[in-house]
Write an enzyme that holds these catalytic residues in place. Structure first.
Site, mmCIF file in Angstrom:
data_model
loop_
_atom_site.group_PDB
_atom_site.id
_atom_site.type_symbol
_atom_site.label_atom_id
_atom_site.label_comp_id
_atom_site.label_asym_id
_atom_site.label_seq_id
_atom_site.Cartn_x
_atom_site.Cartn_y
_atom_site.Cartn_z
ATOM 1 N N HIS A 109 0.654 -1.135 0.022
ATOM 2 C CA HIS A 109 -0.044 -0.031 0.025
ATOM 3 C C HIS A 109 0.782 1.025 -0.005
ATOM 4 O O HIS A 109 1.826 1.260 0.601
ATOM 5 C CB HIS A 109 -0.879 -0.112 1.283
ATOM 6 C CG HIS A 109 -2.130 -1.001 1.315
ATOM 7 N ND1 HIS A 109 -3.356 -0.702 0.974
ATOM 8 C CD2 HIS A 109 -2.126 -2.220 1.018
ATOM 9 C CE1 HIS A 109 -4.116 -1.830 0.962
ATOM 10 N NE2 HIS A 109 -3.386 -2.864 0.745
ATOM 11 N N CYS A 157 -7.986 -0.817 4.042
ATOM 12 C CA CYS A 157 -8.498 -2.103 4.973
ATOM 13 C C CYS A 157 -9.223 -1.477 6.064
ATOM 14 O O CYS A 157 -8.823 -0.540 6.689
ATOM 15 C CB CYS A 157 -7.076 -2.653 5.421
ATOM 16 S SG CYS A 157 -7.474 -3.990 6.865
#
Length: 318
Positions: free
Chosen positions: A215, A246
């Site tokens: 990420h 997330c």
């Protein structure tokens, strides 16, 4: 005179597009199923060879992916793509197999704090629960890959020790899992940490294929890609227009954008098999459907090749 030493890097990498799962699950507004299928089909035309298509979690957990079966069943004709799906438990695995998925990805946290938030149990308890999934997959001749979320840094516990990751990898190995994804879920990793961890793991587990799921929360994703390349890693996840996040990792933003990753690798002379121009066109259309991007440099500035191709503008004399 000193010579410049060449850094040995892989000549080719394999990119797995994860937007249909990781990207879509982070979107609060419902994406119509037909739009999801259309995006998958357009991405399939770019040369992408691998895709994480959805997750077979309970619809109440992630309503955005409640159409998992319909999505999978609608793209079975795309034989040029190797599809995989994330599964949390045996029920999810059975749903995925019934829908036609040929590869399952297990979801596991690196720390107990994140695991309790995500799976309501400790890491070891969650991992022991994978045995029935693996048995079911073997019965249906379906492949299984493992994953480790927050592998480099946890929003609750901070940096994650190599020894902890090693113990999880060892349990995966004992289960017969030969592919493991290391996820920098919160964008807390740095290149030195990535290089050291992969060096340790590859030395101690030569039979395991490691992949990276990065990420770009703090803008470190591509530098971490380079560190992984230096350790010989050739499998990377990415998400078109940098979509992702997330729900169990506060502050987590999207994955490294697929178009940015392909562009960066191409500039380094590393082959991906993906057509960058087609990918950028797909990115533009995905942004139009979703309504935003997660941070795409290609959409912002375009590839370097465009700069080389543009004619020089002569200044007018006043």
């Amino acid at each position: 005179m000193n010579t410049i030493q060449k850094i040995e890097l892989p000549e080719k990498v394999i990119i797995c597009e994860v937007a249909p799962r990781d990207g879509f699950q982070a979107e609060h507004e419902w994406i119509p199923t037909k739009e999801k299928i259309s995006i998958i089909r357009q991405l399939a035309k770019t040369g992408i060879q691998s895709m994480e298509i959805t997750s077979f979690v309970h619809p109440r957990a992630i309503p955005q992916l409640k159409d998992a079966e319909q999505v999978v069943e609608s793209v079975q004709d795309l034989t040029n793509i190797k599809f995989r799906a994330l599964v949390p438990n045996v029920k999810g695995a059975q749903r995925a197999i019934d829908a036609g998925v040929k590869k399952l990805k297990l979801m596991l946290s690196a720390t107990d704090s994140h695991s309790l938030s995500n799976a309501n149990c400790s890491v070891e308890e969650a991992q022991k629960g994978f045995y029935p999934i693996i048995e079911l997959a073997e019965k249906h001749n379906v492949k299984v890959g493992g994953s480790i979320s927050v592998a480099f840094g946890c929003p609750y516990e901070g940096k994650v020790a190599i020894e902890r990751i090693s113990s999880i990898v060892e349990r995966y190995r004992m289960m017969g899992v030969e592919e493991i994804s290391l996820a920098d879920t919160t964008g807390m990793a740095n290149p030195q940490q990535v290089y050291r961890m992969l060096g340790f793991l590859k030395q101690n587990y030569p039979g395991i294929i490691f992949s990276m799921h990065l990420h770009n929360t703090r803008g470190m994703a591509f530098s971490n890609v380079v560190a992984a390349l230096q350790q010989g890693v050739i499998h990377f996840d990415s998400s078109i227009i940098g979509l992702g996040g997330c729900p169990y990792a506060p502050g987590a933003t999207g994955n490294i954008a697929t178009e940015d990753l392909v562009h960066g690798l191409s500039e380094m002379g590393i082959h991906t098999g993906i057509d960058l121009n087609k990918l950028i066109e797909a990115a533009k259309e995905v942004k139009q459907v979703i309504g935003h991007d997660g941070g795409s440099y290609m959409l912002q500035a375009g590839p370097c090749s465009e700069l080389h191709a543009k004619p020089k503008v002569q200044e007018k004399l006043v």
